[in-house]
Design an enzyme around this catalytic site. Structure first.
Site, PDB file in Angstrom:
ATOM      1  N   HIS A  34       0.996  -1.359   0.008  1.00 19.85           N
ATOM      2  CA  HIS A  34      -0.040   0.101   0.174  1.00 19.85           C
ATOM      3  C   HIS A  34       0.955   1.332   0.024  1.00 19.85           C
ATOM      4  O   HIS A  34       2.246   1.052  -0.078  1.00 19.85           O
ATOM      5  CB  HIS A  34      -0.914  -0.035   0.980  1.00 19.85           C
ATOM      6  CG  HIS A  34      -0.204  -0.147   2.438  1.00 19.85           C
ATOM      7  ND1 HIS A  34       0.563   0.749   3.024  1.00 19.85           N
ATOM      8  CD2 HIS A  34      -0.383  -1.500   3.566  1.00 19.85           C
ATOM      9  CE1 HIS A  34       1.067   0.147   4.123  1.00 19.85           C
ATOM     10  NE2 HIS A  34       0.611  -1.140   4.466  1.00 19.85           N
ATOM     11  N   HIS A  37       4.084   1.285   2.371  1.00 23.26           N
ATOM     12  CA  HIS A  37       5.068   0.714   1.821  1.00 23.26           C
ATOM     13  C   HIS A  37       5.689   1.509   0.769  1.00 23.26           C
ATOM     14  O   HIS A  37       6.998   1.647   0.565  1.00 23.26           O
ATOM     15  CB  HIS A  37       4.607  -0.601   1.280  1.00 23.26           C
ATOM     16  CG  HIS A  37       4.189  -1.753   2.181  1.00 23.26           C
ATOM     17  ND1 HIS A  37       2.864  -2.157   2.105  1.00 23.26           N
ATOM     18  CD2 HIS A  37       4.743  -2.382   3.198  1.00 23.26           C
ATOM     19  CE1 HIS A  37       2.810  -3.092   2.902  1.00 23.26           C
ATOM     20  NE2 HIS A  37       3.541  -3.290   3.646  1.00 23.26           N
ATOM     21  N   GLN A  61       7.297 -15.155  12.164  1.00 22.73           N
ATOM     22  CA  GLN A  61       7.006 -14.202  13.000  1.00 22.73           C
ATOM     23  C   GLN A  61       5.634 -14.161  13.424  1.00 22.73           C
ATOM     24  O   GLN A  61       4.899 -13.393  13.936  1.00 22.73           O
ATOM     25  CB  GLN A  61       7.254 -12.746  12.504  1.00 22.73           C
ATOM     26  CG  GLN A  61       6.629 -12.353  11.066  1.00 22.73           C
ATOM     27  CD  GLN A  61       7.213 -11.144  10.429  1.00 22.73           C
ATOM     28  OE1 GLN A  61       8.541 -11.187   9.956  1.00 22.73           O
ATOM     29  NE2 GLN A  61       6.617 -10.068  10.572  1.00 22.73           N
ATOM     30  N   GLY A 147       8.689   1.200   8.948  1.00 17.66           N
ATOM     31  CA  GLY A 147       7.751   2.347   9.284  1.00 17.66           C
ATOM     32  C   GLY A 147       7.749   2.616  10.893  1.00 17.66           C
ATOM     33  O   GLY A 147       7.801   1.544  11.441  1.00 17.66           O
ATOM     34  N   GLN A 148       7.468   3.804  11.121  1.00 26.70           N
ATOM     35  CA  GLN A 148       7.113   4.012  12.685  1.00 26.70           C
ATOM     36  C   GLN A 148       5.782   3.256  13.097  1.00 26.70           C
ATOM     37  O   GLN A 148       5.500   3.186  14.218  1.00 26.70           O
ATOM     38  CB  GLN A 148       6.841   5.401  12.671  1.00 26.70           C
ATOM     39  CG  GLN A 148       6.515   5.903  14.237  1.00 26.70           C
ATOM     40  CD  GLN A 148       5.920   7.145  14.303  1.00 26.70           C
ATOM     41  OE1 GLN A 148       6.215   8.201  13.544  1.00 26.70           O
ATOM     42  NE2 GLN A 148       4.863   7.351  14.884  1.00 26.70           N
ATOM     43  N   LYS A 149       5.148   2.773  12.251  1.00 26.82           N
ATOM     44  CA  LYS A 149       3.873   2.107  12.466  1.00 26.82           C
ATOM     45  C   LYS A 149       4.160   0.793  13.378  1.00 26.82           C
ATOM     46  O   LYS A 149       3.567   0.655  14.233  1.00 26.82           O
ATOM     47  CB  LYS A 149       3.032   1.723  11.202  1.00 26.82           C
ATOM     48  CG  LYS A 149       2.028   0.733  11.464  1.00 26.82           C
ATOM     49  CD  LYS A 149       0.955   0.656  10.622  1.00 26.82           C
ATOM     50  CE  LYS A 149      -0.132  -0.286  10.914  1.00 26.82           C
ATOM     51  NZ  LYS A 149       0.475  -1.664  10.706  1.00 26.82           N
ATOM     52  N   ASP A 150       5.284   0.186  13.057  1.00 23.26           N
ATOM     53  CA  ASP A 150       5.862  -1.004  13.868  1.00 23.26           C
ATOM     54  C   ASP A 150       7.158  -0.300  14.544  1.00 23.26           C
ATOM     55  O   ASP A 150       8.112  -0.639  14.399  1.00 23.26           O
ATOM     56  CB  ASP A 150       6.251  -1.958  12.768  1.00 23.26           C
ATOM     57  CG  ASP A 150       5.025  -2.397  12.220  1.00 23.26           C
ATOM     58  OD1 ASP A 150       4.230  -3.149  12.682  1.00 23.26           O
ATOM     59  OD2 ASP A 150       4.847  -1.993  10.839  1.00 23.26           O
ATOM     60  N   SER A 186      -1.561  -3.573   5.514  1.00 20.18           N
ATOM     61  CA  SER A 186      -2.144  -4.777   4.628  1.00 20.18           C
ATOM     62  C   SER A 186      -3.236  -5.514   5.270  1.00 20.18           C
ATOM     63  O   SER A 186      -4.166  -6.020   4.478  1.00 20.18           O
ATOM     64  CB  SER A 186      -1.176  -5.889   4.309  1.00 20.18           C
ATOM     65  OG  SER A 186       0.311  -5.103   4.010  1.00 20.18           O
TER      66      SER A 186
END
Ligand code: AMP
Length: 281
Positions: A34, A37, A61, A147-150, A186
């Site tokens: 998306h 990414h 994971q 990403g800061q998302k993770d 995702s």
């Protein structure tokens, strides 16, 4: 775009390019790409001669087999998206290349992996550190983009690079969101239209918590957010934490931290989403 599924071919190509002076940026992903990414790919393109995007749904994971089975796989669309933005290389290995046999190595990141995602997804960061270490060895990038998302993943990768002296600079990229504030993921593809509308409440809760922190105690803010989300149908909050942005320690005094992160994880139906906001801009 060059597409590689075989390691020896990728290595041979990269060796030639690097010996001619090319720098390499890596974006490890699990596909179902998306705009989040793609923004990482575009950051890499600005700073490196060659950008490699890897797509691999890493089984080690996932601590939940149905999450792994249901994880969206859209390789053909992903290829087109990467072509459109002129990504140089797609590396799409399969399980036989990545894991000849189950790895025996185990990582232990201490507190960094004991909270939030690590607490609710046992073994997750061991799998992440394993696969990212493999990609770093395979590709030997100059820079790698996360990403800061993770956020917790980013901090763990930084620790991994420090502890194992990987010669790669790890870069944290801001979260790309829908207009509603929902962080792109995702897993959003698995939400019903109604769940997607509800999911925007996660970011709204984080923003509300940020503003409440100026007015009341940390404990009161946590309780207010929990109470508010409990009233929304179809959202099951897993955690809402206010932690140090560098070491994920619990925050009790806002003044004592360089950065503070407000982090949330919740289920919408069977889909688990995470999000975070930094307190200081
Ligand atoms: P994934 O495919 O979910 O493993 O994500 C691959 C990389 O993209 C990770 O470093 C993520 O943190 C990053 N990423 C995922 N979603 C977003 C987003 N909405 N904005 C920016 N980066 C993201």
């Amino acid at each position: 775009m060059r597409i590689f599924t075989q390691l020896h071919e990728l290595r041979a190509y990269l060796k030639g390019q690097k010996s001619a002076g090319a720098t390499v940026g890596l974006i490890p992903t699990m596909g179902a790409l998306h705009k989040g990414h793609l923004s990482l790919v575009q950051s890499s393109q600005k700073a490196n001669n060659l950008t490699v995007c890897s797509i691999y749904v890493n089984p080690t994971q996932f601590n939940n087999s149905s999450d792994l089975a249901l994880y969206p796989r859209t390789l053909e669309t992903d290829k087109n998206l990467l072509e459109e933005i002129h990504c140089d290389i797609l590396f799409a290995p399969d399980n036989t290349l990545m894991y000849v046999e189950p790895p025996k190595l185990r990582f232990n990141f201490g507190h960094l992996e004991e909270v939030m995602e690590g607490r609710f997804r046992p073994g997750h960061f061991n799998g992440v550190a394993t696969v990212v270490s493999k990609f770093f060895h395979m590709i030997e990038p100059d820079k790698a983009y996360f990403g800061q998302k993770d956020l917790q993943q980013y901090l763990i990768i930084k620790q991994l690079v420090k502890d194992l002296s990987f010669g790669v600079e790890v870069i944290c990229h801001p979260i790309i969101r829908e207009e509603s504030g929902l962080a792109l993921s995702s897993r959003n593809a698995r939400l019903t239209p109604e769940q997607k509308i509800n999911a925007a409440n996660l970011n709204q809760a984080l923003l509300k918590a940020k503003s409440l922190l100026n007015q009341t105690t940390i404990e009161a803010v946590k309780q207010a957010i929990k109470d508010e989300l409990a009233q929304i149908n179809d959202i099951q909050l897993e955690y809402f934490e206010i932690v140090d942005g560098d070491d994920l320690s619990t925050v009790t005094d806002l003044q004592k931290h360089r950065q503070i992160a407000l982090c949330i994880a919740a289920y919408l139906g069977k889909v688990r989403l995470i999000d975070n906001e930094f307190l200081f801009s």
